[in-house]
Design a protein around this motif. Structure first.
Motif, PDB file in Angstrom:
ATOM      1  N   ALA A 236     -11.575 -14.041 -47.343  1.00 31.35           N
ATOM      2  CA  ALA A 236     -12.534 -14.150 -47.865  1.00 31.35           C
ATOM      3  C   ALA A 236     -13.602 -12.777 -47.334  1.00 31.35           C
ATOM      4  O   ALA A 236     -13.540 -12.425 -46.147  1.00 31.35           O
ATOM      5  CB  ALA A 236     -13.267 -15.335 -47.209  1.00 31.35           C
ATOM      6  N   THR A 237     -14.502 -12.675 -47.999  1.00 33.12           N
ATOM      7  CA  THR A 237     -15.256 -11.330 -47.806  1.00 33.12           C
ATOM      8  C   THR A 237     -16.759 -11.507 -48.050  1.00 33.12           C
ATOM      9  O   THR A 237     -17.039 -12.639 -48.669  1.00 33.12           O
ATOM     10  CB  THR A 237     -14.950 -10.314 -48.576  1.00 33.12           C
ATOM     11  OG1 THR A 237     -15.316 -10.377 -49.956  1.00 33.12           O
ATOM     12  CG2 THR A 237     -13.525  -9.568 -48.341  1.00 33.12           C
TER      13      THR A 237
ATOM     14  N   ALA B 183       1.870  -6.140 -41.524  1.00 31.95           N
ATOM     15  CA  ALA B 183       1.149  -6.953 -42.559  1.00 31.95           C
ATOM     16  C   ALA B 183       0.272  -5.851 -43.246  1.00 31.95           C
ATOM     17  O   ALA B 183      -0.289  -4.808 -42.571  1.00 31.95           O
ATOM     18  CB  ALA B 183       0.196  -8.200 -41.863  1.00 31.95           C
ATOM     19  N   ARG B 184      -0.400  -6.366 -44.361  1.00 34.00           N
ATOM     20  CA  ARG B 184      -1.451  -5.417 -44.961  1.00 34.00           C
ATOM     21  C   ARG B 184      -2.332  -6.087 -45.839  1.00 34.00           C
ATOM     22  O   ARG B 184      -2.154  -7.584 -46.136  1.00 34.00           O
ATOM     23  CB  ARG B 184      -0.629  -4.403 -45.999  1.00 34.00           C
ATOM     24  CG  ARG B 184      -0.415  -4.635 -47.065  1.00 34.00           C
ATOM     25  CD  ARG B 184       0.368  -3.754 -48.048  1.00 34.00           C
ATOM     26  NE  ARG B 184       0.454  -4.137 -49.433  1.00 34.00           N
ATOM     27  CZ  ARG B 184       1.534  -4.713 -50.031  1.00 34.00           C
ATOM     28  NH1 ARG B 184       2.461  -5.068 -49.269  1.00 34.00           N
ATOM     29  NH2 ARG B 184       1.204  -4.966 -51.429  1.00 34.00           N
ATOM     30  N   PHE B 185      -3.368  -5.507 -46.404  1.00 34.39           N
ATOM     31  CA  PHE B 185      -4.107  -6.441 -47.395  1.00 34.39           C
ATOM     32  C   PHE B 185      -4.509  -5.488 -48.381  1.00 34.39           C
ATOM     33  O   PHE B 185      -4.572  -4.296 -48.201  1.00 34.39           O
ATOM     34  CB  PHE B 185      -5.476  -7.088 -46.631  1.00 34.39           C
ATOM     35  CG  PHE B 185      -6.366  -6.162 -46.211  1.00 34.39           C
ATOM     36  CD1 PHE B 185      -7.380  -5.459 -46.765  1.00 34.39           C
ATOM     37  CD2 PHE B 185      -6.408  -5.977 -44.644  1.00 34.39           C
ATOM     38  CE1 PHE B 185      -8.062  -4.636 -46.351  1.00 34.39           C
ATOM     39  CE2 PHE B 185      -7.023  -5.226 -44.011  1.00 34.39           C
ATOM     40  CZ  PHE B 185      -8.046  -4.156 -44.936  1.00 34.39           C
TER      41      PHE B 185
ATOM     42  N   ASN C 173     -11.795 -10.856 -39.148  1.00 36.50           N
ATOM     43  CA  ASN C 173     -12.301 -11.835 -37.909  1.00 36.50           C
ATOM     44  C   ASN C 173     -11.034 -12.079 -36.867  1.00 36.50           C
ATOM     45  O   ASN C 173     -11.266 -12.432 -35.653  1.00 36.50           O
ATOM     46  CB  ASN C 173     -12.575 -13.156 -38.546  1.00 36.50           C
ATOM     47  CG  ASN C 173     -11.608 -13.978 -39.141  1.00 36.50           C
ATOM     48  OD1 ASN C 173     -10.537 -13.305 -39.902  1.00 36.50           O
ATOM     49  ND2 ASN C 173     -11.482 -15.215 -39.328  1.00 36.50           N
ATOM     50  N   GLU C 174      -9.946 -11.605 -37.544  1.00 40.32           N
ATOM     51  CA  GLU C 174      -8.727 -11.789 -36.266  1.00 40.32           C
ATOM     52  C   GLU C 174      -7.788 -10.510 -36.848  1.00 40.32           C
ATOM     53  O   GLU C 174      -8.148 -10.021 -37.651  1.00 40.32           O
ATOM     54  CB  GLU C 174      -8.051 -13.015 -36.772  1.00 40.32           C
ATOM     55  CG  GLU C 174      -8.475 -14.421 -36.731  1.00 40.32           C
ATOM     56  CD  GLU C 174      -8.881 -14.848 -35.260  1.00 40.32           C
ATOM     57  OE1 GLU C 174      -8.213 -14.430 -34.248  1.00 40.32           O
ATOM     58  OE2 GLU C 174      -9.564 -15.599 -34.915  1.00 40.32           O
TER      59      GLU C 174
ATOM     60  N   ALA D  77     -13.611  -7.818 -55.805  1.00 38.45           N
ATOM     61  CA  ALA D  77     -13.046  -9.031 -56.796  1.00 38.45           C
ATOM     62  C   ALA D  77     -12.057 -10.374 -55.774  1.00 38.45           C
ATOM     63  O   ALA D  77     -12.314 -11.330 -55.932  1.00 38.45           O
ATOM     64  CB  ALA D  77     -12.342  -8.587 -57.866  1.00 38.45           C
ATOM     65  N   ILE D  78     -11.161  -9.602 -55.077  1.00 39.96           N
ATOM     66  CA  ILE D  78     -10.278 -10.337 -54.373  1.00 39.96           C
ATOM     67  C   ILE D  78      -9.869  -9.582 -53.353  1.00 39.96           C
ATOM     68  O   ILE D  78      -9.421  -8.367 -53.403  1.00 39.96           O
ATOM     69  CB  ILE D  78      -9.575 -11.429 -55.212  1.00 39.96           C
ATOM     70  CG1 ILE D  78      -8.513 -12.393 -54.425  1.00 39.96           C
ATOM     71  CG2 ILE D  78      -8.523 -10.329 -55.784  1.00 39.96           C
ATOM     72  CD1 ILE D  78      -7.947 -13.243 -55.144  1.00 39.96           C
ATOM     73  N   VAL D  79      -9.176 -10.171 -52.130  1.00 40.68           N
ATOM     74  CA  VAL D  79      -8.482  -9.639 -51.119  1.00 40.68           C
ATOM     75  C   VAL D  79      -7.302 -10.297 -50.801  1.00 40.68           C
ATOM     76  O   VAL D  79      -7.504 -11.567 -50.492  1.00 40.68           O
ATOM     77  CB  VAL D  79      -9.388  -9.311 -49.721  1.00 40.68           C
ATOM     78  CG1 VAL D  79      -8.282  -8.810 -48.782  1.00 40.68           C
ATOM     79  CG2 VAL D  79     -10.592  -8.660 -49.998  1.00 40.68           C
TER      80      VAL D  79
END
Length: 149
Positions: free
Chosen positions: A123-124, A58-60, A51-52, A106-108
């Motif tokens: 959140a996804t 940075a990374r995810f 969304n941004e 499961a999570i980001v």
């Protein structure tokens, strides 16, 4: 006597009404969608739209896992696929013995520059896919005993 019969009919109707009204919801919940299917060892690709913009440096890290058991696969974001730094193409290979069944994100975790660990998450949506792989029972209980020498 008529009051008793009316009362009994009202009670029966009150108990039957929720069962009657829930039936269509149950049938609707069982409708299948076009959930993508993969096999153990397959290559999987999907896009992630933020969304941004993701800040420079940075990374995810995304963890995918079967819904029924925790067999996590971690995918790290690479360079964005758009100039706005919001869209990413993620690719990974399912393990050769990936558990069968429904999989999900499961999570980001969001990692800002120069951070080794984080509790920041993204959140996804509920993206899911199905893996056709082994799906039998797993050990869930054991007894341990000390052996004297």
């Amino acid at each position: 006597m008529t009051k008793k019969i009316c009362f009994v009919l009202i009670v029966v109707l009150l108990f039957a009404l929720p069962a009657i009204t829930q039936e269509p919801n149950t049938a609707a919940a069982q409708l299948t969608t076009d959930t993508p299917h993969f096999r153990s060892g397959d290559e999987v690709s999907f896009t992630m739209k933020l969304n941004e913009p993701l800040p420079e440096g940075a990374r995810f890290d995304m963890r995918l896992s079967p819904v029924s058991v925790n067999q996590e696969i971690t995918i790290s974001s690479q360079e964005p696929s758009d100039k706005d730094r919001k869209e990413f193409l993620l690719k990974f290979k399912l393990p050769d013995h990936a558990r069968g069944g429904e999989w999900h994100i499961a999570i980001v975790y969001l990692f800002l520059p120069n951070v080794s660990w984080t509790s920041c998450t993204i959140a996804t949506n509920e993206m899911k896919f199905v893996v056709d792989g082994p799906n039998g029972p797993l050990p869930s209980n054991a007894t341990a005993t000390i052996v004297k020498k």
